[in-house]
Design an enzyme around this catalytic site. Structure first.
Site, mmCIF file in Angstrom:
data_model
loop_
_atom_site.group_PDB
_atom_site.id
_atom_site.type_symbol
_atom_site.label_atom_id
_atom_site.label_comp_id
_atom_site.label_asym_id
_atom_site.label_seq_id
_atom_site.Cartn_x
_atom_site.Cartn_y
_atom_site.Cartn_z
ATOM 1 C CG HIS A 59 -8.177 4.810 11.806
ATOM 2 N ND1 HIS A 59 -9.187 4.431 10.960
ATOM 3 C CD2 HIS A 59 -8.741 4.903 13.046
ATOM 4 C CE1 HIS A 59 -10.315 4.289 11.654
ATOM 5 N NE2 HIS A 59 -10.074 4.581 12.906
ATOM 6 C CG ASN A 72 -9.098 8.068 4.262
ATOM 7 O OD1 ASN A 72 -9.808 7.136 4.645
ATOM 8 N ND2 ASN A 72 -9.527 9.021 3.440
ATOM 9 C CB ALA A 130 -15.837 12.231 -2.782
ATOM 10 N NE ARG A 143 -3.652 -0.029 2.606
ATOM 11 C CZ ARG A 143 -4.287 0.144 3.767
ATOM 12 N NH1 ARG A 143 -4.165 -0.768 4.725
ATOM 13 N NH2 ARG A 143 -5.010 1.216 3.985
#
Ligand code: BV8
Length: 242
Positions: free
Chosen positions: A122, A105, A233, A70
Protein backbone atom coordinates in the site's frame (compact mmCIF):
# COMPACT_ATOMS: atom_id res chain seq x y z
CA UNK A 1 0.71 -23.70 21.17
CA UNK A 2 1.27 -23.03 17.45
CA UNK A 3 4.90 -22.13 16.79
CA UNK A 4 7.29 -22.28 13.85
CA UNK A 5 8.76 -25.43 15.47
CA UNK A 6 5.38 -27.13 15.76
CA UNK A 7 4.60 -26.06 12.19
CA UNK A 8 7.88 -27.63 11.00
CA UNK A 9 7.13 -30.79 12.99
CA UNK A 10 3.65 -31.14 11.50
CA UNK A 11 3.33 -29.25 8.21
CA UNK A 12 6.46 -27.83 6.55
CA UNK A 13 10.21 -28.39 6.09
CA UNK A 14 12.87 -25.94 7.41
CA UNK A 15 13.81 -25.07 3.81
CA UNK A 16 10.22 -24.38 2.71
CA UNK A 17 8.80 -21.05 1.59
CA UNK A 18 6.96 -18.61 3.89
CA UNK A 19 4.81 -15.57 3.05
CA UNK A 20 3.91 -13.25 5.92
CA UNK A 21 1.23 -10.53 5.65
CA UNK A 22 1.03 -7.76 8.23
CA UNK A 23 -1.49 -5.03 8.95
CA UNK A 24 -1.91 -2.08 11.30
CA UNK A 25 -2.25 -4.34 14.35
CA UNK A 26 1.46 -5.18 14.34
CA UNK A 27 2.32 -1.49 14.79
CA UNK A 28 -0.38 -0.74 17.37
CA UNK A 29 1.89 -1.44 20.39
CA UNK A 30 4.52 0.84 18.87
CA UNK A 31 1.98 3.66 19.30
CA UNK A 32 0.52 3.88 15.77
CA UNK A 33 -3.27 3.84 15.32
CA UNK A 34 -5.08 1.05 13.56
CA UNK A 35 -7.94 1.81 11.14
CA UNK A 36 -10.98 -0.06 12.34
CA UNK A 37 -10.51 -0.45 16.09
CA UNK A 38 -12.91 1.64 18.19
CA UNK A 39 -10.53 4.61 18.33
CA UNK A 40 -9.08 3.92 14.88
CA UNK A 41 -8.23 6.26 12.01
CA UNK A 42 -11.46 5.65 10.08
CA UNK A 43 -13.45 6.58 13.20
CA UNK A 44 -11.94 10.07 12.98
CA UNK A 45 -11.88 10.77 9.25
CA UNK A 46 -13.87 9.51 6.24
CA UNK A 47 -11.65 7.32 4.06
CA UNK A 48 -13.48 8.62 0.98
CA UNK A 49 -12.11 12.09 1.75
CA UNK A 50 -8.48 11.17 2.46
CA UNK A 51 -7.69 7.73 0.94
CA UNK A 52 -9.17 7.92 -2.57
CA UNK A 53 -8.00 9.70 -5.76
CA UNK A 54 -11.40 11.44 -5.84
CA UNK A 55 -10.84 12.82 -2.33
CA UNK A 56 -7.43 14.12 -3.35
CA UNK A 57 -8.86 15.80 -6.45
CA UNK A 58 -11.66 17.34 -4.37
CA UNK A 59 -9.52 18.69 -1.53
CA UNK A 60 -5.76 18.09 -1.84
CA UNK A 61 -5.03 20.29 1.19
CA UNK A 62 -7.15 18.02 3.43
CA UNK A 63 -5.34 14.92 2.14
CA UNK A 64 -1.92 16.56 2.57
CA UNK A 65 -2.85 17.52 6.16
CA UNK A 66 -3.95 13.89 6.86
CA UNK A 67 -0.67 12.39 5.65
CA UNK A 68 1.52 15.22 7.01
CA UNK A 69 0.07 14.57 10.49
CA UNK A 70 0.80 10.82 10.19
CA UNK A 71 4.29 11.45 8.73
CA UNK A 72 5.09 13.77 11.65
CA UNK A 73 3.69 11.17 14.07
CA UNK A 74 5.92 8.45 12.60
CA UNK A 75 8.98 10.72 13.03
CA UNK A 76 8.32 10.93 16.82
CA UNK A 77 11.31 9.26 18.56
CA UNK A 78 8.82 7.49 20.85
CA UNK A 79 7.59 5.48 17.83
CA UNK A 80 9.91 2.48 17.59
CA UNK A 81 9.66 -1.05 16.16
CA UNK A 82 8.27 -3.46 18.78
CA UNK A 83 9.04 -7.09 19.72
CA UNK A 84 6.78 -8.37 16.94
CA UNK A 85 8.66 -6.45 14.22
CA UNK A 86 11.94 -7.67 15.75
CA UNK A 87 10.76 -11.29 15.84
CA UNK A 88 9.92 -11.24 12.12
CA UNK A 89 13.33 -9.75 11.27
CA UNK A 90 14.98 -12.48 13.36
CA UNK A 91 12.95 -15.20 11.61
CA UNK A 92 14.03 -13.83 8.22
CA UNK A 93 17.68 -13.86 9.31
CA UNK A 94 17.61 -17.50 10.40
CA UNK A 95 15.12 -19.01 7.94
CA UNK A 96 16.85 -21.34 5.43
CA UNK A 97 14.07 -21.22 2.83
CA UNK A 98 12.39 -18.32 1.00
CA UNK A 99 10.64 -15.76 3.23
CA UNK A 100 8.67 -12.78 1.88
CA UNK A 101 7.15 -10.17 4.18
CA UNK A 102 4.23 -8.26 2.61
CA UNK A 103 2.91 -5.35 4.65
CA UNK A 104 -0.25 -3.29 4.19
CA UNK A 105 1.33 -0.74 6.52
CA UNK A 106 2.87 2.47 5.25
CA UNK A 107 5.06 2.95 8.32
CA UNK A 108 8.78 2.02 8.23
CA UNK A 109 8.90 -0.09 11.39
CA UNK A 110 9.61 -3.41 9.63
CA UNK A 111 12.70 -2.05 7.86
CA UNK A 112 13.84 -0.28 11.04
CA UNK A 113 13.55 -3.64 12.85
CA UNK A 114 15.84 -5.19 10.20
CA UNK A 115 13.42 -6.91 7.78
CA UNK A 116 14.93 -6.93 4.29
CA UNK A 117 12.71 -8.94 1.90
CA UNK A 118 9.76 -6.62 2.32
CA UNK A 119 6.97 -5.33 0.04
CA UNK A 120 4.90 -2.28 1.01
CA UNK A 121 1.84 -3.19 -1.07
CA UNK A 122 0.00 0.00 0.00
CA UNK A 123 3.01 2.29 -0.41
CA UNK A 124 5.08 4.20 2.12
CA UNK A 125 4.29 7.26 4.24
CA UNK A 126 7.86 8.59 3.86
CA UNK A 127 7.68 8.46 0.04
CA UNK A 128 5.97 10.88 -2.34
CA UNK A 129 5.73 10.95 -6.13
CA UNK A 130 5.18 13.47 -8.90
CA UNK A 131 2.07 12.78 -11.00
CA UNK A 132 3.78 14.48 -13.95
CA UNK A 133 7.09 12.59 -14.16
CA UNK A 134 6.27 9.70 -11.77
CA UNK A 135 9.57 10.15 -9.89
CA UNK A 136 9.39 8.84 -6.31
CA UNK A 137 11.21 10.79 -3.60
CA UNK A 138 11.83 10.18 0.09
CA UNK A 139 10.06 13.02 1.89
CA UNK A 140 10.24 13.50 5.67
CA UNK A 141 8.70 16.94 6.03
CA UNK A 142 5.23 18.25 5.21
CA UNK A 143 3.99 18.09 1.61
CA UNK A 144 1.69 20.69 0.05
CA UNK A 145 0.15 21.70 -3.25
CA UNK A 146 2.86 24.36 -3.47
CA UNK A 147 5.76 21.87 -3.56
CA UNK A 148 7.74 21.65 -6.78
CA UNK A 149 8.96 18.31 -8.13
CA UNK A 150 12.75 18.12 -7.51
CA UNK A 151 13.10 16.16 -10.78
CA UNK A 152 10.85 17.84 -13.38
CA UNK A 153 10.42 21.15 -11.51
CA UNK A 154 6.69 21.17 -12.22
CA UNK A 155 4.41 22.42 -9.43
CA UNK A 156 1.22 21.04 -7.89
CA UNK A 157 1.81 17.39 -8.84
CA UNK A 158 3.36 15.97 -5.66
CA UNK A 159 1.26 13.37 -3.79
CA UNK A 160 1.86 10.76 -1.07
CA UNK A 161 3.24 7.47 -2.51
CA UNK A 162 0.35 5.62 -0.89
CA UNK A 163 -2.12 3.25 -2.59
CA UNK A 164 -5.63 4.67 -2.20
CA UNK A 165 -8.91 2.77 -2.58
CA UNK A 166 -9.49 2.03 -6.24
CA UNK A 167 -5.75 2.11 -7.01
CA UNK A 168 -3.64 -0.97 -7.83
CA UNK A 169 -1.51 -2.10 -4.90
CA UNK A 170 2.23 -2.45 -5.59
CA UNK A 171 4.05 -5.61 -6.79
CA UNK A 172 0.89 -7.71 -7.05
CA UNK A 173 2.45 -10.08 -9.63
CA UNK A 174 5.37 -10.81 -7.32
CA UNK A 175 3.01 -11.29 -4.35
CA UNK A 176 0.69 -13.68 -6.21
CA UNK A 177 3.70 -15.68 -7.46
CA UNK A 178 4.98 -16.02 -3.88
CA UNK A 179 1.52 -17.00 -2.58
CA UNK A 180 1.21 -19.64 -5.31
CA UNK A 181 4.54 -21.18 -4.29
CA UNK A 182 4.43 -20.87 -0.49
CA UNK A 183 4.19 -23.69 2.07
CA UNK A 184 3.26 -21.46 5.02
CA UNK A 185 1.18 -18.27 5.03
CA UNK A 186 1.06 -16.23 8.26
CA UNK A 187 -1.27 -13.22 8.65
CA UNK A 188 -0.55 -10.81 11.52
CA UNK A 189 -2.51 -7.80 12.82
CA UNK A 190 -5.02 -7.33 10.00
CA UNK A 191 -8.82 -7.29 10.15
CA UNK A 192 -9.29 -8.89 6.73
CA UNK A 193 -11.45 -5.99 5.51
CA UNK A 194 -9.39 -4.76 2.59
CA UNK A 195 -8.81 -6.54 -0.70
CA UNK A 196 -6.81 -7.88 -2.41
CA UNK A 197 -4.80 -8.50 0.81
CA UNK A 198 -7.83 -10.10 2.52
CA UNK A 199 -7.90 -12.69 -0.29
CA UNK A 200 -4.28 -13.81 0.17
CA UNK A 201 -5.15 -16.59 2.63
CA UNK A 202 -7.44 -18.20 0.02
CA UNK A 203 -4.67 -17.93 -2.61
CA UNK A 204 -2.19 -19.60 -0.24
CA UNK A 205 -4.62 -22.36 0.77
CA UNK A 206 -5.37 -22.97 -2.90
CA UNK A 207 -1.65 -23.56 -3.38
CA UNK A 208 -1.63 -26.09 -0.56
CA UNK A 209 0.00 -23.89 2.08
CA UNK A 210 -0.52 -24.25 5.80
CA UNK A 211 -2.16 -21.04 7.10
CA UNK A 212 -1.84 -19.34 10.51
CA UNK A 213 -3.47 -16.15 11.80
CA UNK A 214 -1.84 -14.21 14.66
CA UNK A 215 -4.20 -11.41 15.65
CA UNK A 216 -5.64 -9.71 18.73
CA UNK A 217 -9.00 -11.26 17.87
CA UNK A 218 -10.40 -13.40 15.04
CA UNK A 219 -10.37 -11.39 11.77
CA UNK A 220 -13.14 -11.40 9.16
CA UNK A 221 -11.17 -14.15 7.40
CA UNK A 222 -10.43 -16.23 10.51
CA UNK A 223 -12.42 -19.24 9.24
CA UNK A 224 -10.03 -19.56 6.27
CA UNK A 225 -7.01 -20.24 8.49
CA UNK A 226 -5.91 -23.73 9.55
CA UNK A 227 -4.63 -22.39 12.88
CA UNK A 228 -4.93 -19.15 14.86
CA UNK A 229 -3.42 -17.62 17.99
CA UNK A 230 -5.20 -14.59 19.42
CA UNK A 231 -3.39 -12.03 21.54
CA UNK A 232 -1.29 -8.86 21.27
CA UNK A 233 1.37 -9.05 18.56
CA UNK A 234 4.26 -8.35 20.95
CA UNK A 235 3.32 -11.56 22.79
CA UNK A 236 2.01 -13.94 20.10
CA UNK A 237 4.55 -13.16 17.35
CA UNK A 238 7.75 -13.70 19.39
CA UNK A 239 6.16 -16.85 20.87
CA UNK A 240 5.30 -18.13 17.38
CA UNK A 241 8.79 -17.41 16.04
CA UNK A 242 10.68 -18.82 19.06
C1 BV8 B 1 -7.72 -2.50 -5.64
C2 BV8 B 1 -4.08 3.70 2.29
C3 BV8 B 1 -7.72 -3.25 -7.93
C4 BV8 B 1 -2.82 3.96 2.96
C5 BV8 B 1 -5.42 1.74 2.28
C6 BV8 B 1 -12.19 -7.32 -4.11
C7 BV8 B 1 -11.02 -7.44 -4.87
C8 BV8 B 1 -10.25 -6.31 -5.13
C9 BV8 B 1 -10.64 -5.06 -4.64
C10 BV8 B 1 -11.78 -4.94 -3.90
C11 BV8 B 1 -12.56 -6.07 -3.62
N1 BV8 B 1 -13.61 -5.65 -2.86
C12 BV8 B 1 -13.50 -4.33 -2.63
C13 BV8 B 1 -12.42 -3.85 -3.26
C14 BV8 B 1 -12.00 -2.43 -3.29
C15 BV8 B 1 -11.13 -2.02 -2.11
C16 BV8 B 1 -11.53 -2.65 -0.80
O1 BV8 B 1 -10.97 -3.65 -0.39
N2 BV8 B 1 -12.49 -2.04 -0.13
C17 BV8 B 1 -12.88 -2.54 1.17
C18 BV8 B 1 -13.12 -1.40 2.13
C19 BV8 B 1 -14.11 -3.42 0.98
N3 BV8 B 1 -9.75 -2.33 -2.39
C20 BV8 B 1 -9.01 -1.45 -3.11
O2 BV8 B 1 -9.47 -0.44 -3.61
C21 BV8 B 1 -7.54 -1.80 -3.32
N4 BV8 B 1 -7.21 -1.67 -4.72
O3 BV8 B 1 -8.53 -3.33 -5.34
O4 BV8 B 1 -7.23 -2.35 -6.94
C22 BV8 B 1 -7.09 -4.62 -7.78
C23 BV8 B 1 -7.90 -5.74 -7.69
C24 BV8 B 1 -7.32 -7.01 -7.54
C25 BV8 B 1 -5.94 -7.14 -7.50
C26 BV8 B 1 -5.17 -6.00 -7.59
C27 BV8 B 1 -5.73 -4.75 -7.70
C28 BV8 B 1 -6.63 -0.81 -2.60
C29 BV8 B 1 -6.67 -1.05 -1.13
C30 BV8 B 1 -5.65 -0.14 -0.40
C31 BV8 B 1 -6.35 1.04 0.16
N5 BV8 B 1 -5.45 1.81 1.00
N6 BV8 B 1 -4.76 2.62 2.97
C32 BV8 B 1 -3.06 4.53 4.31
O5 BV8 B 1 -3.63 5.64 4.41
O6 BV8 B 1 -2.63 3.85 5.25
S1 BV8 B 1 -6.22 0.47 3.08
C33 BV8 B 1 -6.20 0.59 4.79
O7 BV8 B 1 -6.76 -0.63 5.29
C34 BV8 B 1 -4.83 0.61 5.35
O8 BV8 B 1 -3.83 0.87 4.44
C35 BV8 B 1 -4.60 -0.77 5.90
O9 BV8 B 1 -3.42 -1.27 5.41
C36 BV8 B 1 -5.70 -1.54 5.31
C37 BV8 B 1 -6.08 -2.78 6.06
O10 BV8 B 1 -6.35 -2.45 7.40
P1 BV8 B 1 -5.64 -3.33 8.55
O11 BV8 B 1 -4.19 -3.22 8.38
O12 BV8 B 1 -6.24 -4.69 8.55
O13 BV8 B 1 -6.06 -2.51 9.83
P2 BV8 B 1 -7.44 -2.60 10.64
O14 BV8 B 1 -7.49 -1.45 11.57
O15 BV8 B 1 -8.57 -2.84 9.69
O16 BV8 B 1 -7.26 -3.96 11.50
C38 BV8 B 1 -6.29 -4.02 12.51
C39 BV8 B 1 -6.31 -5.43 13.07
O17 BV8 B 1 -5.28 -5.54 14.05
C40 BV8 B 1 -7.61 -5.78 13.76
O18 BV8 B 1 -8.01 -7.09 13.36
C41 BV8 B 1 -7.26 -5.77 15.25
O19 BV8 B 1 -7.98 -6.75 15.97
C42 BV8 B 1 -5.80 -6.13 15.22
N7 BV8 B 1 -5.03 -5.59 16.35
C43 BV8 B 1 -5.23 -4.42 17.03
N8 BV8 B 1 -4.29 -4.30 17.99
C44 BV8 B 1 -3.49 -5.38 17.90
C45 BV8 B 1 -3.95 -6.22 16.85
N9 BV8 B 1 -3.37 -7.38 16.53
C46 BV8 B 1 -2.28 -7.75 17.24
N10 BV8 B 1 -1.78 -7.01 18.25
C47 BV8 B 1 -2.35 -5.84 18.61
N11 BV8 B 1 -1.82 -5.12 19.64
Amino acid sequence: MTTISSTIANHIKPTDSIVILTGAGISKESGLDTFRCADGIWAKVDLEDVATPQGFARDPNLVHRFYNDRRRGLADPAIQPNAAHAALAELERRWKGELLLVTQNIDDLHERAGSKTLIHMHGELRKVFCVHCRTVETWDGDLSVHDVCPTCARKGGMRPDVVWFGEMPYQMDRIYRALGACDLFVSIGTSGNVYPAAGFVAEARGAGAHTVELNLEPSLGASHFAEAVNGPATEVVPAFVA
